[in-house]
Design a protein around this motif. Sequence first.
Motif, PDB file in Angstrom:
ATOM      1  N   PHE A   1      -8.068   4.332   0.200  1.00 40.34           N
ATOM      2  CA  PHE A   1      -7.432   4.810   0.618  1.00 40.34           C
ATOM      3  C   PHE A   1      -7.025   4.359   2.340  1.00 40.34           C
TER       4      PHE A   1
ATOM      5  N   THR B   1       3.933   4.175   3.659  1.00 40.30           N
ATOM      6  CA  THR B   1       2.871   4.886   3.734  1.00 40.30           C
ATOM      7  C   THR B   1       1.999   4.935   2.371  1.00 40.30           C
TER       8      THR B   1
ATOM      9  N   ASP C   1       0.978   6.115  -0.522  1.00 41.34           N
ATOM     10  CA  ASP C   1       0.933   7.588  -1.165  1.00 41.34           C
ATOM     11  C   ASP C   1       0.166   7.006  -2.983  1.00 41.34           C
TER      12      ASP C   1
ATOM     13  N   THR D   1      -0.684  12.813  -2.343  1.00 46.74           N
ATOM     14  CA  THR D   1      -1.460  12.393  -1.009  1.00 46.74           C
ATOM     15  C   THR D   1      -0.775  12.030  -0.657  1.00 46.74           C
ATOM     16  N   SER D   2       0.154  11.437   0.269  1.00 51.23           N
ATOM     17  CA  SER D   2       1.070  10.402   0.988  1.00 51.23           C
ATOM     18  C   SER D   2      -0.125  10.421   2.400  1.00 51.23           C
ATOM     19  N   ALA D   3       0.041   9.425   3.110  1.00 52.73           N
ATOM     20  CA  ALA D   3      -0.986   9.062   4.546  1.00 52.73           C
ATOM     21  C   ALA D   3      -0.218   8.158   4.638  1.00 52.73           C
TER      22      ALA D   3
ATOM     23  N   GLY E   1      -4.340  12.227   5.390  1.00 45.23           N
ATOM     24  CA  GLY E   1      -3.124  12.592   4.300  1.00 45.23           C
ATOM     25  C   GLY E   1      -2.405  13.590   3.914  1.00 45.23           C
TER      26      GLY E   1
ATOM     27  N   GLY F   1      -1.383  17.321   6.469  1.00 46.76           N
ATOM     28  CA  GLY F   1      -2.083  16.191   7.041  1.00 46.76           C
ATOM     29  C   GLY F   1      -1.973  16.264   8.771  1.00 46.76           C
TER      30      GLY F   1
ATOM     31  N   GLN G   1      -9.065  14.381   5.545  1.00 46.12           N
ATOM     32  CA  GLN G   1      -8.310  14.434   3.615  1.00 46.12           C
ATOM     33  C   GLN G   1      -8.189  15.150   2.800  1.00 46.12           C
TER      34      GLN G   1
ATOM     35  N   VAL H   1      -6.881  16.018  -0.512  1.00 46.32           N
ATOM     36  CA  VAL H   1      -6.743  14.755  -1.977  1.00 46.32           C
ATOM     37  C   VAL H   1      -6.242  15.025  -3.529  1.00 46.32           C
TER      38      VAL H   1
END
Length: 544
Positions: free
Chosen positions: A11, A50, A52, A70-72, A80, A101, A113, A115
Amino acid sequence: MTRKLAVVVLFLGVLLAGDISSPLPASAAAVRSSLSTTLSSFVRFTSTATYDFSPSVLSSIDGKSWVFWTSAPLSNAFNGSIDYRINNGSSWSADQVVVQGQICGVTCPPPIQNVRPAAAQLKNGTIYLSYSSNRTGSFEVFLKRFNLSPGWSADYQLTNAPGDELDSTILAASDGSLWVFYDRQTSAGTNIYYRVNRNGSWSSEAALTFDPLPVRDQEPAVFQARDGKIWAIWSQALDTLQTTVHIEYATFNGATWSPPVQLTSSSSPDSGPSGIQDSNGTIWIAWSRSLPYFCLGGGCFQHDLFYITSTNNGAGWAAETALTNDTACVDPFCFDDLQPSLGQFRDSRVYVFWRTNRDPDGYWNIYYVATNTIPYHNVAVTKITAGPSTLRVGRLLTVNVTVANTGAFSENFQLNVLFTNKTAFNAGTKTLTLASSLTNTYTFVWNTSAAPYGKYVVSANIPPVPYEFITTDNNMTGPRIILTLRGDVDLNGRVDVLDVARVAYSFGSVPGSPNWDPACDLTYDGRIDILDVAIVAFWFGKSV
């Protein structure tokens, strides 16, 4: 290094071999051995600042294509959300968030998280999303449900057992059941488990693999072949450091699981398998492989995507092929390609979405590539006409249905015509053959003698032919038909004094008589007599 820790490191953008991945095939090999597949250029799908990762593709029954991931934020790679876009056949929607998130800064203790999203759609149109989240303290599998109204449901926690269920995937089977597979990491080992929902009730958990440490069975993927068999695919690590990792699969025939089959045997770790069967029957399985490349000091690795295909339901496999190939790269231009996911869209091209750092900004974004059009099977109802639009019970109605074979193969199929009011009447069924690229019109004649009067909707349908995946055009609703009362002379939907007057005026006439009116011959015997009067009298005052 534990698998959970490997995920955390990934991550953050540092790549480790073999612990994080997900479905993927890529450019498929020839669907038939005599056909070739070409690939488009790689396309950057997300371009935000981000992290991704974990893309997952769904082709819905209405012909739309969905991509989840998932985008963090760069400020907190642990925080995320799960986002998605929808393609309507011509363009992609804006990003939408389905699982939010944490709303917090960089501290966010403990980091939550969300995911490994995966999606499937039941025949009734309901879409289910599975994903893993550590919001309870350990990774558990959660589900969400989507319908056009009211939209996305609240989260539903599916698992609640000691250990971590980090990777999950979901399948909507042809019998209407919903299958969720997941791996579970405990101190005793990592194995694959699943649960099945039938008629709204979840089964107890069942184990698919039973291997003790140091073996780890992880990263499940699943699809259903056209013969009904369910394919579960996963990566199997044979040592604690996960330096020897192969891809395995097993199939379920409706009663029992087959023994596991080892698909890959590379000395380099393979991870993140995925599989589908395309519209022409070819099975694709793909994965990510950790491979060394030259760097000062040595010990450098990067990940490439590979795939393998079978045109005979797994009885034999083509040679594996690399989709990406960066083994000859030189830093800083050595890219990693991970976590691919495969989907065949309405245009019959196979798309592969994956996570990579090859974008010019250096972000972890989602990329995709598409094949040329895969030869496919498709028959479609394109037009329905029916006449007359209003007729009395007992008369014949003619229906013309136009069918197009837009696929690449000659098809044998069944064509049904229905008339629906409070009940449905089958006006006829034809078993037909239509060559590729041809269109033909078929005529049905419905004898309405046994049908009650009323307003009917004409429709036609073709049950899906083998390997047909675009089925939204197999059905069409046609014109409305009024089947009126036997005594309705003027066909206005009611029997009243106007009908009585017309029969009275024509009473005693035959063809050739100056007052002959064929509409008043309600018995169709060539004369207007007391029997016709009796029919009007019986139905007098009634309407459709």
